[in-house]
Each structure stands twice: as C-alpha cells, then as structure tokens.
Motif scaffolding. Structure first.
Motif, PDB file in Angstrom:
ATOM      1  N   ASN A  52     -19.598  26.429-100.246  1.00 49.92           N
ATOM      2  CA  ASN A  52     -20.881  27.121-100.448  1.00 49.92           C
ATOM      3  C   ASN A  52     -22.085  26.180-100.443  1.00 49.92           C
ATOM      4  O   ASN A  52     -22.981  26.302-101.282  1.00 49.92           O
ATOM      5  CB  ASN A  52     -20.853  27.931-101.747  1.00 49.92           C
ATOM      6  CG  ASN A  52     -19.758  28.973-101.748  1.00 49.92           C
ATOM      7  OD1 ASN A  52     -19.448  29.553-100.715  1.00 49.92           O
ATOM      8  ND2 ASN A  52     -19.155  29.204-102.903  1.00 49.92           N
ATOM      9  N   LYS A  53     -22.115  25.260 -99.503  1.00 46.92           N
ATOM     10  CA  LYS A  53     -23.252  24.351 -99.383  1.00 46.92           C
ATOM     11  C   LYS A  53     -23.819  24.438 -97.970  1.00 46.92           C
ATOM     12  O   LYS A  53     -23.079  24.605 -97.001  1.00 46.92           O
ATOM     13  CB  LYS A  53     -22.841  22.918 -99.708  1.00 46.92           C
ATOM     14  CG  LYS A  53     -22.409  22.737-101.159  1.00 46.92           C
ATOM     15  CD  LYS A  53     -22.128  21.283-101.484  1.00 46.92           C
ATOM     16  CE  LYS A  53     -21.557  21.129-102.882  1.00 46.92           C
ATOM     17  NZ  LYS A  53     -22.519  21.483-103.930  1.00 46.92           N
ATOM     18  N   LYS A  54     -25.140  24.317 -97.871  1.00 51.69           N
ATOM     19  CA  LYS A  54     -25.810  24.372 -96.579  1.00 51.69           C
ATOM     20  C   LYS A  54     -26.273  22.972 -96.191  1.00 51.69           C
ATOM     21  O   LYS A  54     -26.374  22.079 -97.029  1.00 51.69           O
ATOM     22  CB  LYS A  54     -26.973  25.362 -96.636  1.00 51.69           C
ATOM     23  CG  LYS A  54     -26.503  26.782 -96.943  1.00 51.69           C
ATOM     24  CD  LYS A  54     -27.637  27.780 -96.915  1.00 51.69           C
ATOM     25  CE  LYS A  54     -27.109  29.188 -97.199  1.00 51.69           C
ATOM     26  NZ  LYS A  54     -28.177  30.212 -97.157  1.00 51.69           N
ATOM     27  N   ALA A  55     -26.559  22.801 -94.896  1.00 55.08           N
ATOM     28  CA  ALA A  55     -26.844  21.452 -94.432  1.00 55.08           C
ATOM     29  C   ALA A  55     -27.643  21.462 -93.138  1.00 55.08           C
ATOM     30  O   ALA A  55     -27.787  22.486 -92.461  1.00 55.08           O
ATOM     31  CB  ALA A  55     -25.535  20.684 -94.229  1.00 55.08           C
ATOM     32  N   ALA A  56     -28.161  20.281 -92.803  1.00 54.96           N
ATOM     33  CA  ALA A  56     -28.857  20.063 -91.539  1.00 54.96           C
ATOM     34  C   ALA A  56     -28.823  18.569 -91.239  1.00 54.96           C
ATOM     35  O   ALA A  56     -28.405  17.761 -92.079  1.00 54.96           O
ATOM     36  CB  ALA A  56     -30.295  20.570 -91.611  1.00 54.96           C
ATOM     37  N   ALA A  57     -29.272  18.200 -90.032  1.00 52.96           N
ATOM     38  CA  ALA A  57     -29.243  16.806 -89.613  1.00 52.96           C
ATOM     39  C   ALA A  57     -30.608  16.403 -89.058  1.00 52.96           C
ATOM     40  O   ALA A  57     -31.402  17.240 -88.615  1.00 52.96           O
ATOM     41  CB  ALA A  57     -28.163  16.592 -88.561  1.00 52.96           C
ATOM     42  N   PHE A  58     -30.854  15.100 -89.066  1.00 53.20           N
ATOM     43  CA  PHE A  58     -32.107  14.571 -88.510  1.00 53.20           C
ATOM     44  C   PHE A  58     -31.887  13.132 -88.065  1.00 53.20           C
ATOM     45  O   PHE A  58     -30.895  12.499 -88.449  1.00 53.20           O
ATOM     46  CB  PHE A  58     -33.239  14.650 -89.542  1.00 53.20           C
ATOM     47  CG  PHE A  58     -32.991  13.854 -90.798  1.00 53.20           C
ATOM     48  CD1 PHE A  58     -33.504  12.566 -90.934  1.00 53.20           C
ATOM     49  CD2 PHE A  58     -32.256  14.375 -91.853  1.00 53.20           C
ATOM     50  CE1 PHE A  58     -33.274  11.821 -92.089  1.00 53.20           C
ATOM     51  CE2 PHE A  58     -32.028  13.641 -93.012  1.00 53.20           C
ATOM     52  CZ  PHE A  58     -32.542  12.363 -93.122  1.00 53.20           C
ATOM     53  N   GLY A  59     -32.804  12.620 -87.249  1.00 51.02           N
ATOM     54  CA  GLY A  59     -32.674  11.238 -86.823  1.00 51.02           C
ATOM     55  C   GLY A  59     -33.608  10.877 -85.687  1.00 51.02           C
ATOM     56  O   GLY A  59     -34.134  11.746 -84.984  1.00 51.02           O
ATOM     57  N   CYS A  60     -33.807   9.584 -85.506  1.00 50.34           N
ATOM     58  CA  CYS A  60     -34.616   9.060 -84.411  1.00 50.34           C
ATOM     59  C   CYS A  60     -33.711   8.595 -83.274  1.00 50.34           C
ATOM     60  O   CYS A  60     -32.513   8.383 -83.470  1.00 50.34           O
ATOM     61  CB  CYS A  60     -35.458   7.884 -84.898  1.00 50.34           C
ATOM     62  SG  CYS A  60     -36.736   8.352 -86.082  1.00 50.34           S
ATOM     63  N   TYR A  61     -34.296   8.435 -82.104  1.00 49.00           N
ATOM     64  CA  TYR A  61     -33.522   7.957 -80.966  1.00 49.00           C
ATOM     65  C   TYR A  61     -34.452   7.246 -79.979  1.00 49.00           C
ATOM     66  O   TYR A  61     -35.668   7.440 -79.999  1.00 49.00           O
ATOM     67  CB  TYR A  61     -32.792   9.097 -80.266  1.00 49.00           C
ATOM     68  CG  TYR A  61     -33.709  10.090 -79.573  1.00 49.00           C
ATOM     69  CD1 TYR A  61     -33.880  10.051 -78.196  1.00 49.00           C
ATOM     70  CD2 TYR A  61     -34.388  11.074 -80.299  1.00 49.00           C
ATOM     71  CE1 TYR A  61     -34.708  10.961 -77.555  1.00 49.00           C
ATOM     72  CE2 TYR A  61     -35.210  11.979 -79.664  1.00 49.00           C
ATOM     73  CZ  TYR A  61     -35.374  11.923 -78.294  1.00 49.00           C
ATOM     74  OH  TYR A  61     -36.199  12.813 -77.669  1.00 49.00           O
ATOM     75  N   GLY A  62     -33.855   6.425 -79.135  1.00 52.10           N
ATOM     76  CA  GLY A  62     -34.636   5.732 -78.132  1.00 52.10           C
ATOM     77  C   GLY A  62     -34.303   6.161 -76.716  1.00 52.10           C
ATOM     78  O   GLY A  62     -35.146   6.128 -75.834  1.00 52.10           O
ATOM     79  N   TRP A  63     -33.043   6.617 -76.503  1.00 52.07           N
ATOM     80  CA  TRP A  63     -32.619   6.983 -75.166  1.00 52.07           C
ATOM     81  C   TRP A  63     -32.064   8.400 -75.130  1.00 52.07           C
ATOM     82  O   TRP A  63     -32.769   9.340 -74.832  1.00 52.07           O
ATOM     83  CB  TRP A  63     -31.581   5.984 -74.646  1.00 52.07           C
ATOM     84  CG  TRP A  63     -32.139   4.596 -74.524  1.00 52.07           C
ATOM     85  CD1 TRP A  63     -32.032   3.576 -75.429  1.00 52.07           C
ATOM     86  CD2 TRP A  63     -32.948   4.075 -73.459  1.00 52.07           C
ATOM     87  NE1 TRP A  63     -32.696   2.456 -75.001  1.00 52.07           N
ATOM     88  CE2 TRP A  63     -33.263   2.726 -73.778  1.00 52.07           C
ATOM     89  CE3 TRP A  63     -33.397   4.599 -72.251  1.00 52.07           C
ATOM     90  CZ2 TRP A  63     -34.024   1.911 -72.946  1.00 52.07           C
ATOM     91  CZ3 TRP A  63     -34.152   3.788 -71.415  1.00 52.07           C
ATOM     92  CH2 TRP A  63     -34.456   2.468 -71.768  1.00 52.07           C
ATOM     93  N   SER A  64     -30.788   8.546 -75.456  1.00 56.29           N
ATOM     94  CA  SER A  64     -30.152   9.847 -75.238  1.00 56.29           C
ATOM     95  C   SER A  64     -30.176  10.773 -76.441  1.00 56.29           C
ATOM     96  O   SER A  64     -30.098  11.988 -76.306  1.00 56.29           O
ATOM     97  CB  SER A  64     -28.710   9.636 -74.772  1.00 56.29           C
ATOM     98  OG  SER A  64     -28.048   8.697 -75.614  1.00 56.29           O
ATOM     99  N   GLY A  65     -30.222  10.243 -77.652  1.00 63.34           N
ATOM    100  CA  GLY A  65     -30.450  11.063 -78.840  1.00 63.34           C
ATOM    101  C   GLY A  65     -29.314  11.954 -79.297  1.00 63.34           C
ATOM    102  O   GLY A  65     -29.526  13.095 -79.704  1.00 63.34           O
ATOM    103  N   GLU A  66     -28.079  11.448 -79.266  1.00 64.78           N
ATOM    104  CA  GLU A  66     -26.924  12.277 -79.655  1.00 64.78           C
ATOM    105  C   GLU A  66     -26.717  12.420 -81.156  1.00 64.78           C
ATOM    106  O   GLU A  66     -25.939  13.273 -81.588  1.00 64.78           O
ATOM    107  CB  GLU A  66     -25.624  11.700 -79.069  1.00 64.78           C
ATOM    108  CG  GLU A  66     -25.483  11.852 -77.577  1.00 64.78           C
ATOM    109  CD  GLU A  66     -26.020  10.657 -76.801  1.00 64.78           C
ATOM    110  OE1 GLU A  66     -25.719  10.545 -75.613  1.00 64.78           O
ATOM    111  OE2 GLU A  66     -26.735   9.837 -77.414  1.00 64.78           O
TER     112      GLU A  66
END
Length: 228
Positions: A166-180
């Motif tokens: 019962n937990k919610k989530a998300a992701a974030f991040g920086c990238y320089g080329w492809s950004g996976e």
C-alpha cells in the motif's frame, strides 16, 4: 516522578522504538501476515505477561506488551504522513530535482513530513526504515551507461525482497544522452509492488529554471494524487 526522570524514560522508550522499527522494517516486513497471526494466537490464550525477554534484544519489564502492540501496528501496512525522496547524484542535478519536488510537495500540503536522502551518504538500513514509515516514495538517479547509479540499484534490489504494501511511488533524474534512468526506476518500483503516480520527471543536463519549475509542479501533483 521527577521531571528529568520522566524525560529520560520517554527518551529511552523513543530510542528503543526507533531501533525496534528499524529491525522490523529491514527484517520482518515480508512476514507481517505471520506476525499478526502468531501474536493474535498468543494473545487469545489470555496468559498474563510479566516480562518479555528476547533472544537478541532488550528485556521488556515495564508494560511488556507495549512492544507487542507496536508489532501489530507495524504489521498492518504501516505508514505515517510522510514522503521520502531518495536519490543519488553525479553533478548535483538530480539532487536539485529532489529539492524542487520536495518544495512542490510542501507548497501543496505543508502537513506532510517530507524527507530527503542522498543514498550515497546514508546507511541503507536507515533509508529502508524511512520507506517503511512513508506512505509514498520518490526515487532518483541520473542515467549512467544506460542504467542507474549503483547505490540506487542496490537499494531497490533489497526493497523488492521486503514487499512493502500500500505505498505509492515515482521516479526522477537527470540525463545527458539517452535518459533511461527514470524508466528503469519505474519498472523496478512496479516489480517491488509500489503503485506508480505518473511517469516521473527528468531533466536534460543540470536542470535549468524551467526544469526546476516543472519538478515543483510535479511535486504538487504527486501529493494531490495521494489522496485520491
């Protein structure tokens, strides 16, 4: 009882609970169903409990069943009004995104306890305890070699085995080329049993003002989705 004695007793109990919840979060979380079942079986016997002497922990003498009540509470999909943002960063771009998201969350709901953790600088057991306490988490990493930084990879691999509920989530991040990195974190979070809110947020290179404003807005929307 003298005031200083009361404060000492309160502090000691609080410290014990913090160590106990860390143990529960990191070891017993996957077995919560068994915890609840077995405790209720013992309680149903109505046997007076004068002391609980654990095999590798403190001895509970005063109100010994206080820790039993805590275990029942922790076993019941435990969460506090808290959101944890956990990240690793190379050139502080992902850190800046984390801070902007946290600012947006706080602007939308200042009752939420928002916690930020740089995974490369924190003890993994402490961070997992924070995930256990939180109703939602956001994981961040820049993209490196089409993947994520090792500190985050290690964390999410362990979190998968703990099977938080019962937990919610998300992701974030920086990238320089492809950004996976954001996509990888999203997939890992789904495998770990978290409910995703949106597709996350990412920024090219070190985030500019526009990217930071977008991250703040994402934070506002994220916390709004929690109450739906």
């Amino acid at each position: 009882m003298h005031r200083s004695t009361c404060l000492t007793t309160w502090w000691t109990r609080t410290e014990l609970y913090e160590e106990a919840i860390k143990y529960y979060a990191n070891i017993l979380t996957p077995f919560s169903g068994f915890v609840t079942k077995k405790i209720n079986e013992v309680l149903a016997l109505n046997v007076p409990v004068e002391m609980i002497a654990t095999s590798h922990g403190v001895i509970w003498r005063e109100d010994p069943t206080q820790i039993v009540k805590k275990y029942l509470e922790w076993a019941d999909s435990y969460q506090e009004n808290r959101i944890a943002l956990i990240y690793d960063t190379m050139w502080n771009g992902t850190r800046r995104l984390a801070e902007a998201i946290a600012e947006g969350i706080h602007a939308a709901d200042d009752t939420v306890d928002v916690r930020l953790f740089n995974m490369a600088e924190r003890d993994k057991n402490d961070v997992i305890t924070e995930i256990f306490k939180s109703r939602a988490v956001l994981l961040g990493s820049p993209t490196i070699n089409k993947g994520i930084l090792t500190a985050m990879a290690s964390l999410i691999e362990e979190v998968k085995g703990l099977r938080f509920k019962n937990k919610k989530a998300a992701a974030f991040g920086c990238y320089g080329w492809s950004g996976e990195s954001v996509g990888i974190l999203n997939e890992q979070l789904k495998e770990a049993g978290f409910e995703l809110i949106g597709e996350g947020v990412k920024a090219l290179w070190n985030p500019d003002e526009e990217s930071l404003n977008a991250a703040k807005e994402y934070g506002r929307k994220f916390v709004a989705e929690l109450v739906r």
